[in-house]
Scaffold this motif. Structure first.
Motif, PDB file in Angstrom:
ATOM      1  N   GLN A  77       0.834  -1.206   0.000  1.00  0.00           N
ATOM      2  CA  GLN A  77       0.000   0.000   0.000  1.00  0.00           C
ATOM      3  C   GLN A  77       0.872   1.261   0.000  1.00  0.00           C
ATOM      4  OE1 GLN A  77      -2.893   0.119   3.139  1.00  0.00           O
ATOM      5  NE2 GLN A  77      -3.637   2.154   2.600  1.00  0.00           N
ATOM      6  N   VAL A  78       1.946   1.236   0.792  1.00  0.00           N
ATOM      7  CA  VAL A  78       2.852   2.390   0.845  1.00  0.00           C
ATOM      8  C   VAL A  78       3.545   2.580  -0.498  1.00  0.00           C
ATOM      9  CG1 VAL A  78       5.005   3.255   1.860  1.00  0.00           C
ATOM     10  CG2 VAL A  78       3.218   2.311   3.335  1.00  0.00           C
ATOM     11  N   GLU A  79       4.007   1.491  -1.110  1.00  0.00           N
ATOM     12  CA  GLU A  79       4.664   1.584  -2.412  1.00  0.00           C
ATOM     13  C   GLU A  79       3.717   2.142  -3.469  1.00  0.00           C
ATOM     14  OE1 GLU A  79       7.943  -2.054  -2.194  1.00  0.00           O
ATOM     15  OE2 GLU A  79       5.872  -2.469  -2.790  1.00  0.00           O
ATOM     16  N   GLU A  80       2.476   1.714  -3.419  1.00  0.00           N
ATOM     17  CA  GLU A  80       1.476   2.178  -4.388  1.00  0.00           C
ATOM     18  C   GLU A  80       1.212   3.673  -4.227  1.00  0.00           C
ATOM     19  OE1 GLU A  80      -0.675   1.661  -7.640  1.00  0.00           O
ATOM     20  OE2 GLU A  80       0.005  -0.145  -6.591  1.00  0.00           O
ATOM     21  N   SER A  81       0.946   4.097  -2.998  1.00  0.00           N
ATOM     22  CA  SER A  81       0.596   5.500  -2.760  1.00  0.00           C
ATOM     23  C   SER A  81       1.791   6.429  -2.977  1.00  0.00           C
ATOM     24  CB  SER A  81       0.049   5.681  -1.332  1.00  0.00           C
ATOM     25  OG  SER A  81       1.016   5.299  -0.371  1.00  0.00           O
ATOM     26  N   PHE A  82       2.986   5.993  -2.554  1.00  0.00           N
ATOM     27  CA  PHE A  82       4.139   6.876  -2.715  1.00  0.00           C
ATOM     28  C   PHE A  82       4.585   6.936  -4.172  1.00  0.00           C
ATOM     29  CE2 PHE A  82       8.365   8.659  -2.274  1.00  0.00           C
ATOM     30  CZ  PHE A  82       8.148   9.638  -1.303  1.00  0.00           C
ATOM     31  N   SER A  83       4.388   5.868  -4.920  1.00  0.00           N
ATOM     32  CA  SER A  83       4.707   5.885  -6.353  1.00  0.00           C
ATOM     33  C   SER A  83       3.870   6.948  -7.059  1.00  0.00           C
ATOM     34  CB  SER A  83       4.443   4.514  -6.978  1.00  0.00           C
ATOM     35  OG  SER A  83       5.338   3.548  -6.486  1.00  0.00           O
ATOM     36  N   GLU A  84       2.588   7.018  -6.712  1.00  0.00           N
ATOM     37  CA  GLU A  84       1.707   8.025  -7.297  1.00  0.00           C
ATOM     38  C   GLU A  84       2.156   9.427  -6.894  1.00  0.00           C
ATOM     39  OE1 GLU A  84      -2.289   7.153  -6.173  1.00  0.00           O
ATOM     40  OE2 GLU A  84      -2.322   5.186  -7.150  1.00  0.00           O
ATOM     41  N   HIS A 138       7.629   5.827   7.869  1.00  0.00           N
ATOM     42  CA  HIS A 138       7.258   5.412   9.224  1.00  0.00           C
ATOM     43  C   HIS A 138       6.335   4.192   9.174  1.00  0.00           C
ATOM     44  CE1 HIS A 138       6.944   5.870  13.509  1.00  0.00           C
ATOM     45  NE2 HIS A 138       5.627   5.893  13.447  1.00  0.00           N
ATOM     46  N   GLN A 139       5.614   4.054   8.068  1.00  0.00           N
ATOM     47  CA  GLN A 139       4.742   2.894   7.885  1.00  0.00           C
ATOM     48  C   GLN A 139       5.487   1.716   7.252  1.00  0.00           C
ATOM     49  OE1 GLN A 139       0.791   3.912   6.143  1.00  0.00           O
ATOM     50  NE2 GLN A 139       1.534   6.019   6.143  1.00  0.00           N
ATOM     51  N   ASP A 140       6.441   2.020   6.353  1.00  0.00           N
ATOM     52  CA  ASP A 140       7.152   0.950   5.647  1.00  0.00           C
ATOM     53  C   ASP A 140       8.506   1.480   5.175  1.00  0.00           C
ATOM     54  OD1 ASP A 140       8.000  -1.206   4.183  1.00  0.00           O
ATOM     55  OD2 ASP A 140       6.491  -1.035   2.612  1.00  0.00           O
ATOM     56  N   VAL A 141       9.477   1.462   6.065  1.00  0.00           N
ATOM     57  CA  VAL A 141      10.787   2.033   5.739  1.00  0.00           C
ATOM     58  C   VAL A 141      11.526   1.206   4.697  1.00  0.00           C
ATOM     59  CG1 VAL A 141      12.050   0.835   7.576  1.00  0.00           C
ATOM     60  CG2 VAL A 141      12.868   3.055   6.738  1.00  0.00           C
ATOM     61  N   LEU A 142      11.286  -0.102   4.658  1.00  0.00           N
ATOM     62  CA  LEU A 142      11.982  -0.960   3.700  1.00  0.00           C
ATOM     63  C   LEU A 142      11.671  -0.571   2.253  1.00  0.00           C
ATOM     64  CD1 LEU A 142      11.643  -4.508   5.334  1.00  0.00           C
ATOM     65  CD2 LEU A 142      13.612  -2.967   5.361  1.00  0.00           C
ATOM     66  N   ALA A 143      10.489   0.002   2.033  1.00  0.00           N
ATOM     67  CA  ALA A 143      10.107   0.413   0.677  1.00  0.00           C
ATOM     68  C   ALA A 143      11.079   1.450   0.118  1.00  0.00           C
ATOM     69  CB  ALA A 143       8.690   0.976   0.683  1.00  0.00           C
ATOM     70  N   PHE A 144      11.716   2.224   1.009  1.00  0.00           N
ATOM     71  CA  PHE A 144      12.595   3.303   0.557  1.00  0.00           C
ATOM     72  C   PHE A 144      14.036   2.840   0.350  1.00  0.00           C
ATOM     73  CE2 PHE A 144       8.879   5.315   2.171  1.00  0.00           C
ATOM     74  CZ  PHE A 144       8.709   6.404   1.336  1.00  0.00           C
ATOM     75  N   PHE A 145      14.371   1.664   0.849  1.00  0.00           N
ATOM     76  CA  PHE A 145      15.698   1.124   0.601  1.00  0.00           C
ATOM     77  C   PHE A 145      15.736   0.326  -0.703  1.00  0.00           C
ATOM     78  CE2 PHE A 145      16.251   2.345   4.951  1.00  0.00           C
ATOM     79  CZ  PHE A 145      17.607   2.635   5.056  1.00  0.00           C
ATOM     80  N   CYS A 146      14.572   0.045  -1.259  1.00  0.00           N
ATOM     81  CA  CYS A 146      14.486  -0.580  -2.580  1.00  0.00           C
ATOM     82  C   CYS A 146      13.236  -0.021  -3.267  1.00  0.00           C
ATOM     83  CB  CYS A 146      14.405  -2.095  -2.451  1.00  0.00           C
ATOM     84  SG  CYS A 146      14.536  -2.954  -4.041  1.00  0.00           S
ATOM     85  N   PRO A 147      13.258   1.267  -3.632  1.00  0.00           N
ATOM     86  CA  PRO A 147      12.063   1.957  -4.125  1.00  0.00           C
ATOM     87  C   PRO A 147      11.599   1.488  -5.507  1.00  0.00           C
ATOM     88  CG  PRO A 147      13.979   3.360  -4.344  1.00  0.00           C
ATOM     89  CD  PRO A 147      14.433   2.144  -3.597  1.00  0.00           C
ATOM     90  N   VAL A 148      10.353   1.077  -5.585  1.00  0.00           N
ATOM     91  CA  VAL A 148       9.811   0.618  -6.866  1.00  0.00           C
ATOM     92  C   VAL A 148       9.554   1.793  -7.808  1.00  0.00           C
ATOM     93  CG1 VAL A 148       8.748  -1.437  -5.851  1.00  0.00           C
ATOM     94  CG2 VAL A 148       7.441   0.691  -5.963  1.00  0.00           C
ATOM     95  N   TRP A 149       9.499   3.016  -7.280  1.00  0.00           N
ATOM     96  CA  TRP A 149       9.235   4.194  -8.109  1.00  0.00           C
ATOM     97  C   TRP A 149      10.511   4.736  -8.755  1.00  0.00           C
ATOM     98  CZ3 TRP A 149       8.177   3.779  -2.897  1.00  0.00           C
ATOM     99  CH2 TRP A 149       9.125   4.339  -2.028  1.00  0.00           C
ATOM    100  N   SER A 150      11.659   4.197  -8.376  1.00  0.00           N
ATOM    101  CA  SER A 150      12.920   4.630  -8.975  1.00  0.00           C
ATOM    102  C   SER A 150      13.350   3.651 -10.062  1.00  0.00           C
ATOM    103  CB  SER A 150      14.024   4.721  -7.909  1.00  0.00           C
ATOM    104  OG  SER A 150      13.737   5.729  -6.972  1.00  0.00           O
TER     105      SER A 150
END
Length: 236
Positions: free
Chosen positions: A4-11, A66-78
Motif C-alpha cells: 500500500q505504501v509503495e502504491e501510494s508513494f509511487s503516485e 514510518h509505515q514501511d521504511v523498507l520500501a525506501f531502501f528498494c524503491p519501486v518508483w525509482s
C-alpha cells in the motif's frame, strides 16, 4: 505486487517529479535571461518554490517511511539507473559539490569558493558518520538474526511449545531493526537538506537559480534516459 505504501508513494512521486519539471523550465528560462540580474525578487521567489517542493517531498517521505521504511531502501518508483546513483534512499550530498564545479556559475568569488570547500568537507564528514551508523545497523541486524535463529532452533530441538514467546521475540527484533533503518534514512536526508541549504546560502539569487537549474536537470535526465531505454526495449 506493490504494498500500500509503495502504491501510494509511487503516485505521489510521479506527481512530485512533474512539479519539479515545471519549475525546471522556469529555472532554465530565468538563468538564461541577461536582464534577470535586475530582478532579484523574482529569482528569490522561484528559489523558495523549489526549496519548498523539496521540503514537501521529505515530509511525505518520512510519513510514508514510518509505515514501511523498507520500501525506501528498494524503491519501486525509482528506475534501475536512479538506483545506481542512490545513497541511503536518495542522492549523495557530496554530489552537489561536483555539480557546482561543472555548473559554471557566474561571478563566483574567492570567498565563496573557500566557504563552499569548507561546507564540502563538513558534508563529507557527516556522510561518513551516517555510513558508520548504517554499518552498525547492518552488524546489529546480523547479530540479532543469528541470536533469534539459535534460540528458535534450541526450542524446536527441545520440543518447546512457547511459540508465541518466540514469535514475540522475533517481532521485537524486527521492530528494532526497522526503527534503526528509519533513523539512518532520516539522518541521511538531514545531511542532504543541510548540504542543499548550505550551498544556496552561499550563493547569490542568480547563482542559486543557475545551480538549481543544473541540479534539477540531472534528476530529470536520469528519468528520461531510463524511459528512452525502456521504449527501445519495447520496440525490439
Amino acid at each position: 505486487m506493490k504494498t500500500q505504501v509503495e502504491e501510494s508513494f509511487s503516485e505521489y512521486f510521479e506527481k512530485w517529479v512533474c512539479q519539479l519539471e515545471q519549475l525546471q523550465h522556469q529555472l532554465i528560462k530565468l538563468s538564461q535571461e541577461k536582464a534577470v540580474l535586475q530582478n532579484e525578487a523574482e529569482l528569490q521567489a522561484l528559489v523558495s518554490r523549489v526549496t519548498s517542493l523539496h521540503k514537501e517531498y521529505y515530509t511525505a517521505k518520512w510519513a510514508a517511511a514510518h509505515q514501511d521504511v523498507l520500501a525506501f531502501f528498494c524503491p519501486v518508483w525509482s528506475s534501475p539507473l536512479e538506483k545506481t546513483f542512490s545513497w541511503l534512499t536518495g542522492w549523495k550530498p557530496s554530489m552537489l559539490f561536483k555539480l557546482l564545479r561543472q555548473a559554471r556559475l557566474r561571478n563566483v568569488s574567492e570567498q565563496q569558493l573557500r566557504k563552499i570547500e569548507e561546507l564540502r568537507l563538513k558534508t563529507r564528514y557527516e556522510e561518513e558518520r551516517v555510513e558508520r551508523e548504517m554499518e552498525r545497523q547492518q552488524v546489529a541486524m546480523a547479530d540479532r538474526k543469528m541470536v533469534e535463529l539459535a534460540r528458535l532452533t534450541t526450542r524446536v530441538r527441545n520440543g518447546g511449545g512457547a511459540v508465541a514467546e518466540v514469535e514475540g521475540m522475533v517481532d521485537m527484533a524486527i521492530k528494532v531493526m526497522l526503527n534503526g533503518l528509519e533513523r539512518v534514512m532520516k539522518a541521511a536526508d538531514c545531511v542532504r537538506l543541510k548540504a542543499l541549504k548550505g550551498v544556496l546560502d552561499l550563493l547569490s539569487p542568480l547563482q542559486c537559480v543557475e545551480f538549481l537549474a543544473a541540479n534539477g536537470m540531472v534528476q530529470i535526465k536520469l528519468r528520461q534516459l531510463e524511459r528512452k531505454s525502456s521504449n527501445l526495449i519495447d520496440l525490439n
